[in-house]
Structures are given as structure tokens and as C-alpha cells.
Design a protein around this motif. Structure first.
Motif, PDB file in Angstrom:
ATOM      1  N   ASP A 115       0.829  -1.213   0.000  1.00 59.32           N
ATOM      2  CA  ASP A 115       0.000   0.000   0.000  1.00 59.32           C
ATOM      3  C   ASP A 115       0.863   1.262   0.000  1.00 59.32           C
ATOM      4  OD1 ASP A 115      -2.203  -1.680   0.090  1.00 59.32           O
ATOM      5  OD2 ASP A 115      -2.394  -1.529   2.277  1.00 59.32           O
ATOM      6  N   ALA A 116       1.917   1.261   0.797  1.00 58.31           N
ATOM      7  CA  ALA A 116       2.818   2.415   0.840  1.00 58.31           C
ATOM      8  C   ALA A 116       3.537   2.590  -0.488  1.00 58.31           C
ATOM      9  CB  ALA A 116       3.827   2.261   1.978  1.00 58.31           C
ATOM     10  N   LEU A 117       3.969   1.488  -1.074  1.00 55.67           N
ATOM     11  CA  LEU A 117       4.651   1.570  -2.367  1.00 55.67           C
ATOM     12  C   LEU A 117       3.704   2.070  -3.457  1.00 55.67           C
ATOM     13  CD1 LEU A 117       6.809  -1.672  -2.295  1.00 55.67           C
ATOM     14  CD2 LEU A 117       7.619   0.687  -2.163  1.00 55.67           C
ATOM     15  N   ARG A 118       2.478   1.565  -3.457  1.00 53.17           N
ATOM     16  CA  ARG A 118       1.497   2.006  -4.456  1.00 53.17           C
ATOM     17  C   ARG A 118       1.273   3.516  -4.323  1.00 53.17           C
ATOM     18  NH1 ARG A 118      -2.441  -0.785  -2.935  1.00 53.17           N
ATOM     19  NH2 ARG A 118      -1.937  -2.624  -4.166  1.00 53.17           N
ATOM     20  N   TRP A 119       1.101   3.991  -3.089  1.00 53.23           N
ATOM     21  CA  TRP A 119       0.889   5.418  -2.837  1.00 53.23           C
ATOM     22  C   TRP A 119       2.075   6.223  -3.376  1.00 53.23           C
ATOM     23  CZ3 TRP A 119       3.248   9.393  -0.219  1.00 53.23           C
ATOM     24  CH2 TRP A 119       2.469  10.506   0.067  1.00 53.23           C
ATOM     25  N   SER A 120       3.292   5.772  -3.100  1.00 51.70           N
ATOM     26  CA  SER A 120       4.496   6.481  -3.559  1.00 51.70           C
ATOM     27  C   SER A 120       4.616   6.472  -5.081  1.00 51.70           C
ATOM     28  CB  SER A 120       5.753   5.856  -2.945  1.00 51.70           C
ATOM     29  OG  SER A 120       5.772   6.051  -1.558  1.00 51.70           O
ATOM     30  N   ILE A 121       4.347   5.329  -5.682  1.00 52.28           N
ATOM     31  CA  ILE A 121       4.439   5.224  -7.147  1.00 52.28           C
ATOM     32  C   ILE A 121       3.410   6.130  -7.809  1.00 52.28           C
ATOM     33  CG2 ILE A 121       4.104   3.676  -9.115  1.00 52.28           C
ATOM     34  CD1 ILE A 121       5.257   1.418  -7.259  1.00 52.28           C
ATOM     35  N   GLU A 122       2.201   6.139  -7.290  1.00 51.00           N
ATOM     36  CA  GLU A 122       1.143   6.956  -7.890  1.00 51.00           C
ATOM     37  C   GLU A 122       1.458   8.448  -7.832  1.00 51.00           C
ATOM     38  OE1 GLU A 122      -2.223   5.574  -5.657  1.00 51.00           O
ATOM     39  OE2 GLU A 122      -2.627   3.928  -7.069  1.00 51.00           O
ATOM     40  N   ARG A 123       2.262   8.859  -6.878  1.00 52.03           N
ATOM     41  CA  ARG A 123       2.587  10.275  -6.713  1.00 52.03           C
ATOM     42  C   ARG A 123       3.978  10.648  -7.217  1.00 52.03           C
ATOM     43  NH1 ARG A 123      -1.048   8.396  -3.801  1.00 52.03           N
ATOM     44  NH2 ARG A 123      -2.734   9.575  -2.877  1.00 52.03           N
ATOM     45  N   ALA A 124       4.697   9.678  -7.727  1.00 51.94           N
ATOM     46  CA  ALA A 124       6.065   9.922  -8.204  1.00 51.94           C
ATOM     47  C   ALA A 124       6.054  10.830  -9.433  1.00 51.94           C
ATOM     48  CB  ALA A 124       6.746   8.605  -8.545  1.00 51.94           C
ATOM     49  N   GLU A 125       7.070  11.667  -9.503  1.00 50.63           N
ATOM     50  CA  GLU A 125       7.220  12.544 -10.672  1.00 50.63           C
ATOM     51  C   GLU A 125       7.962  11.762 -11.755  1.00 50.63           C
ATOM     52  OE1 GLU A 125       8.789  16.405  -9.795  1.00 50.63           O
ATOM     53  OE2 GLU A 125       7.602  16.562  -7.953  1.00 50.63           O
ATOM     54  N   THR A 126       7.175  11.123 -12.597  1.00 54.95           N
ATOM     55  CA  THR A 126       7.734  10.310 -13.671  1.00 54.95           C
ATOM     56  C   THR A 126       6.730  10.270 -14.811  1.00 54.95           C
ATOM     57  OG1 THR A 126       8.789   8.184 -14.167  1.00 54.95           O
ATOM     58  CG2 THR A 126       6.831   8.125 -12.759  1.00 54.95           C
ATOM     59  N   THR A 127       7.062   9.540 -15.845  1.00 55.95           N
ATOM     60  CA  THR A 127       6.153   9.445 -16.988  1.00 55.95           C
ATOM     61  C   THR A 127       5.031   8.447 -16.683  1.00 55.95           C
ATOM     62  OG1 THR A 127       7.340   7.607 -18.022  1.00 55.95           O
ATOM     63  CG2 THR A 127       8.093   9.868 -18.549  1.00 55.95           C
ATOM     64  N   PRO A 128       3.892   8.598 -17.340  1.00 58.19           N
ATOM     65  CA  PRO A 128       2.809   7.626 -17.142  1.00 58.19           C
ATOM     66  C   PRO A 128       3.247   6.201 -17.481  1.00 58.19           C
ATOM     67  CG  PRO A 128       1.942   9.593 -18.189  1.00 58.19           C
ATOM     68  CD  PRO A 128       3.447   9.740 -18.154  1.00 58.19           C
ATOM     69  N   ALA A 129       4.079   6.042 -18.481  1.00 64.56           N
ATOM     70  CA  ALA A 129       4.525   4.694 -18.865  1.00 64.56           C
ATOM     71  C   ALA A 129       5.341   4.044 -17.749  1.00 64.56           C
ATOM     72  CB  ALA A 129       5.339   4.752 -20.154  1.00 64.56           C
ATOM     73  N   ILE A 130       6.246   4.808 -17.145  1.00 66.40           N
ATOM     74  CA  ILE A 130       7.055   4.263 -16.056  1.00 66.40           C
ATOM     75  C   ILE A 130       6.181   3.988 -14.835  1.00 66.40           C
ATOM     76  CG2 ILE A 130       8.876   4.840 -14.398  1.00 66.40           C
ATOM     77  CD1 ILE A 130      10.339   6.246 -16.712  1.00 66.40           C
ATOM     78  N   ARG A 131       5.271   4.901 -14.544  1.00 70.06           N
ATOM     79  CA  ARG A 131       4.369   4.707 -13.404  1.00 70.06           C
ATOM     80  C   ARG A 131       3.526   3.450 -13.613  1.00 70.06           C
ATOM     81  NH1 ARG A 131       2.099   9.219 -13.675  1.00 70.06           N
ATOM     82  NH2 ARG A 131       3.537  10.245 -12.266  1.00 70.06           N
ATOM     83  N   ASP A 132       2.959   3.281 -14.812  1.00 66.73           N
ATOM     84  CA  ASP A 132       2.121   2.101 -15.091  1.00 66.73           C
ATOM     85  C   ASP A 132       2.932   0.812 -15.006  1.00 66.73           C
ATOM     86  OD1 ASP A 132       0.002   3.817 -15.431  1.00 66.73           O
ATOM     87  OD2 ASP A 132       0.024   3.717 -17.633  1.00 66.73           O
ATOM     88  N   ALA A 133       4.161   0.840 -15.500  1.00 73.63           N
ATOM     89  CA  ALA A 133       5.023  -0.349 -15.441  1.00 73.63           C
ATOM     90  C   ALA A 133       5.347  -0.697 -13.988  1.00 73.63           C
ATOM     91  CB  ALA A 133       6.298  -0.122 -16.237  1.00 73.63           C
ATOM     92  N   ALA A 134       5.637   0.318 -13.179  1.00 76.34           N
ATOM     93  CA  ALA A 134       5.950   0.075 -11.770  1.00 76.34           C
ATOM     94  C   ALA A 134       4.734  -0.481 -11.034  1.00 76.34           C
ATOM     95  CB  ALA A 134       6.443   1.357 -11.110  1.00 76.34           C
ATOM     96  N   LEU A 135       3.550   0.071 -11.302  1.00 75.37           N
ATOM     97  CA  LEU A 135       2.334  -0.427 -10.660  1.00 75.37           C
ATOM     98  C   LEU A 135       2.016  -1.855 -11.095  1.00 75.37           C
ATOM     99  CD1 LEU A 135       0.134   2.800 -10.803  1.00 75.37           C
ATOM    100  CD2 LEU A 135       1.051   1.681  -8.733  1.00 75.37           C
ATOM    101  N   ALA A 136       2.250  -2.167 -12.362  1.00 74.39           N
ATOM    102  CA  ALA A 136       2.017  -3.533 -12.850  1.00 74.39           C
ATOM    103  C   ALA A 136       2.987  -4.505 -12.179  1.00 74.39           C
ATOM    104  CB  ALA A 136       2.164  -3.584 -14.368  1.00 74.39           C
ATOM    105  N   ARG A 137       4.233  -4.110 -12.047  1.00 79.92           N
ATOM    106  CA  ARG A 137       5.227  -4.966 -11.394  1.00 79.92           C
ATOM    107  C   ARG A 137       4.848  -5.185  -9.928  1.00 79.92           C
ATOM    108  NH1 ARG A 137       8.358  -9.051 -11.064  1.00 79.92           N
ATOM    109  NH2 ARG A 137      10.363  -8.702 -10.122  1.00 79.92           N
ATOM    110  N   LEU A 138       4.430  -4.117  -9.266  1.00 81.02           N
ATOM    111  CA  LEU A 138       4.011  -4.208  -7.871  1.00 81.02           C
ATOM    112  C   LEU A 138       2.832  -5.168  -7.724  1.00 81.02           C
ATOM    113  CD1 LEU A 138       4.296  -3.143  -4.941  1.00 81.02           C
ATOM    114  CD2 LEU A 138       2.695  -1.333  -5.574  1.00 81.02           C
ATOM    115  N   ALA A 139       1.867  -5.081  -8.622  1.00 81.52           N
ATOM    116  CA  ALA A 139       0.684  -5.949  -8.558  1.00 81.52           C
ATOM    117  C   ALA A 139       1.054  -7.412  -8.725  1.00 81.52           C
ATOM    118  CB  ALA A 139      -0.326  -5.528  -9.622  1.00 81.52           C
ATOM    119  N   GLY A 140       2.162  -7.686  -9.421  1.00 76.22           N
ATOM    120  CA  GLY A 140       2.580  -9.063  -9.654  1.00 76.22           C
ATOM    121  C   GLY A 140       3.403  -9.670  -8.532  1.00 76.22           C
TER     122      GLY A 140
END
Length: 168
Positions: A115-140
Motif C-alpha cells: 500500500d505504501a509503495l502504491r501510494w508512492s508510485i502513484e505520486r512519483a514525478e515520472t512518466t505515465p509509462a514508467i508509473r504504469d510499469a511500476a504499478l504492474a510490477r508491484l501488482a505481480g
């Protein structure tokens, strides 16, 4: 009344609190939930038998939240390594063994790091592609209740007469 500053951190200052105690006093800008989460984790860790300072009390000082811990004195592992490089194999071995010991402990009831990682990733200053990739990796990633320090490094371990002690 403040004691002498023992250490300064990103979210708090650590003050001498007398009688073998220190006060971790969170900065005014820190959300109350951070101190609550740390107190909850400290109580769980106290019950796991890990080498860490015991949580003794929760206080408010000058409008700020604070946690009173037993005072543990000694150099951090990085300073000990620089002071005597010949101790590198022993100190690095202790660091690795402690890290493995933390991960071998189960700590149900603590907040899921996911949950903490998801919150941090969602608010990170990065591109949508990198954010989506990080969230997908986290979900796995697999679920579990193993303890995770989340900031484990040589300066978070004190070398003491009773052995290495993990901070934070």
C-alpha cells in the motif's frame, strides 16, 4: 524540555531523554500517522525478539509526537567499518545476517508495504509509462506478512557491547 540532540534524521530528531532513554521527536511537518505507524511497528518488533531498542512510551512535546525508546549507544556499522577496516568481513556478515533475520520474521497486523509503495508510485514525478510499469510490477509481487525494514543500511545498525542493534 528538550535534552541534548543525539541524532538527526529525515523525519525526526533523537534527543537524550535521561535515565537510559532517548526521545525520537518527529518534526512538526510529519503526519501524526507516521508516528502512530512507527509505534505500532515497534510494539510488534518488541514481541519478535529482534535486536532493536524497546519502545517505552509515547509522548507529545511542544505539540510534536514523540516515541521514547531505550537508549542504545555505540557507533553505527559504517563508522565502525571505517574505524577498523580489518573488521569488514565480520561487520558485513553481521549486517547480512541481521537483514535476513528481519525478513524471516512474520509480522501480521502491520500495514502492507504494498500500500505504501502504491501510494508512492502513484505520486512519483515520472512518466505515465514508467508509473504504469511500476504499478504492474508491484501488482505481480506475492503477498506475505514478512517484516521489512524499508531503510536498512549500515548506518541503521549500531555496534554495541550486546551485539548489533537495528534502529528504526
Amino acid at each position: 524540555m528538550k535534552g541534548d540532540v543525539v541524532a538527526l534524521g529525515r523525519t525526526a530528531e533523537v534527543l537524550d531523554w535521561g535515565d537510559g532513554r532517548v526521545l525520537k521527536l518527529f518534526y512538526a511537518w510529519c503526519p501524526l500517522a507516521w508516528a502512530d505507524r512507527e509505534a505500532r511497528a515497534a510494539r510488534v518488533i518488541d514481541g519478535l525478539g529482534l535486536p532493536a531498542p524497546a519502545l517505552l512510551d509515547e509522548v507529545a512535546v511542544e505539540g510534536r509526537r514523540g516515541l521514547v525508546y531505550e537508549r542504545v549507544d555505540g557507533p553505527n556499522l559504517l563508522d565502525a567499518l571505517f574505524a577498523d577496516p580489518s573488521q569488514a568481513p565480520t561487520l558485513i556478515g553481521q549486517l547480512g545476517a541481521l537483514h535476513a533475520e528481519v525478513h524471516q520474521r512474520h509480522a501480521p497486523g502491520l500495514d502492507a508495504i504494498r500500500d505504501a509503495l502504491r501510494w508512492s508510485i502513484e505520486r512519483a514525478e515520472t512518466t505515465p509509462a514508467i508509473r504504469d510499469a511500476a504499478l504492474a510490477r508491484l501488482a505481480g509481487l506475492p503477498d506475505g506478512d514478512c517484516l521489512l525494514h524499508f531503510d536498512f543500511h549500515p548506518q541503521q545498525v549500531l555496534v554495541t557491547a550486546r551485539g548489533p542493534i537495528i534502529l528504526d
